[in-house]
Motif scaffolding. Structure first.
Motif, short mmCIF file in Angstrom:
data_model
loop_
_atom_site.label_atom_id
_atom_site.label_comp_id
_atom_site.label_asym_id
_atom_site.label_seq_id
_atom_site.Cartn_x
_atom_site.Cartn_y
_atom_site.Cartn_z
N ARG A 56 0.47 -1.45 0.12
CA ARG A 56 0.05 0.19 0.10
C ARG A 56 1.02 1.50 -0.25
NH1 ARG A 56 -3.06 0.60 5.17
NH2 ARG A 56 -1.06 1.85 5.65
N PHE A 91 -5.68 -1.28 1.86
CA PHE A 91 -6.18 0.33 1.64
C PHE A 91 -7.60 0.44 2.26
CE2 PHE A 91 -3.62 -0.46 -1.47
CZ PHE A 91 -3.27 1.95 -1.64
N SER A 99 -12.28 1.02 -1.35
CA SER A 99 -11.94 0.81 -2.32
C SER A 99 -12.78 -0.68 -3.17
CB SER A 99 -10.50 -0.61 -1.99
OG SER A 99 -10.75 -1.73 -1.31
#
Length: 241
Positions: A56, A91, A99
């Motif tokens: 990420r 995320f 997401s």
């Protein structure tokens, strides 16, 4: 009883699909998260959650913090679906972000297993039926702030569907609708579906290659990577799952 017209039936079906996609979804229990091999806040600082947080961080660095779309490409059966859904989960651990996973692996779909409420329509239905809207095929998952687009009901002519004007349209809308949403496209294996990968890569900002650890030769890896746009290649993930 008066017969309903075809147009009326389509409208009813669309309405049903939209309500289903917008409904609140019961979150997965810890046992369900573990069974599905999904990372979550309750696992602490495990090796896997650290790996996905690192991914990420790398992707956010490449995008300079802005939202993006990322094609997750497995080499052979490299566990691309596992990486795509867990990246989405990573995320969404940040409560300021959301997401979405778009299942473009038409030949071995996976995202419906993460949808407790099921789905009436999916990507291929949208691509076939111009009366369907983007919102009709976006569904909640058992993960907070994670949305899903399942494959749908008709996967014939997959290459033509993915290369269509409607595919560009839905990806454009998904990318532009929310500033805080990060999109992950679950792709079929690059070694078997080069045409599909080439089409999908054009629609995404980044490409992440997933390799089954210890199961492919270095030459195979380089051959597949050389076919991808180096400007979009975000990295390679060796997956042990």
């Amino acid at each position: 009883m008066e017969n309903l017209s075809k147009k009326s039936l389509t409208a009813i079906k669309r309405s049903t699909g939209t309500l289903s996609s917008m409904a609140e979804v019961k979150p997965f229990s810890v046992a369900e998260l573990q069974a599905l091999k999904l990372i979550h806040a309750g696992v602490g600082e495990s090796k896997e959650i650290k790996a996905f947080r690192d991914l990420r961080t790398r992707l956010l660095g490449l995008s300079k913090g802005k939202s993006f779309s990322c094609l997750v490409v497995p080499l052979e059966s490299g566990g691309g679906s596992h990486v795509a859904i867990n990246l989405a989960a990573a995320f969404a651990l940040d409560k300021t972000k959301s997401s979405l996973v778009v299942d473009c692996n038409l030949y071995n779909p996976s995202v419906e297993r993460y949808m407790p409420a099921g789905a009436n329509y999916g990507l291929t239905d949208y691509l076939d039926d111009e009366s369907l809207l983007c919102r009709d095929v976006v569904y909640g998952s058992g993960l907070a702030r994670v949305r899903l687009v399942p494959v749908g009901n008709n996967c014939e002519g997959g290459t033509e569907k993915l290369g269509s004007k409607r595919m560009k349209q839905i990806m454009g809308e998904l990318n532009s609708r929310y500033d805080d949403r990060f999109i992950f496209v679950d792709a079929p294996p690059s070694s078997h579906y080069e045409s599909e990968i080439s089409i999908l890569a054009e629609l995404c900002d980044f490409i992440l290659v997933v390799i089954p650890y210890g199961k492919v030769m270095g030459g195979q890896v380089m051959t597949q990577i050389d076919k991808l746009d180096p400007q979009k290649l975000a990295g390679v993930v060796f997956n042990e799952c």
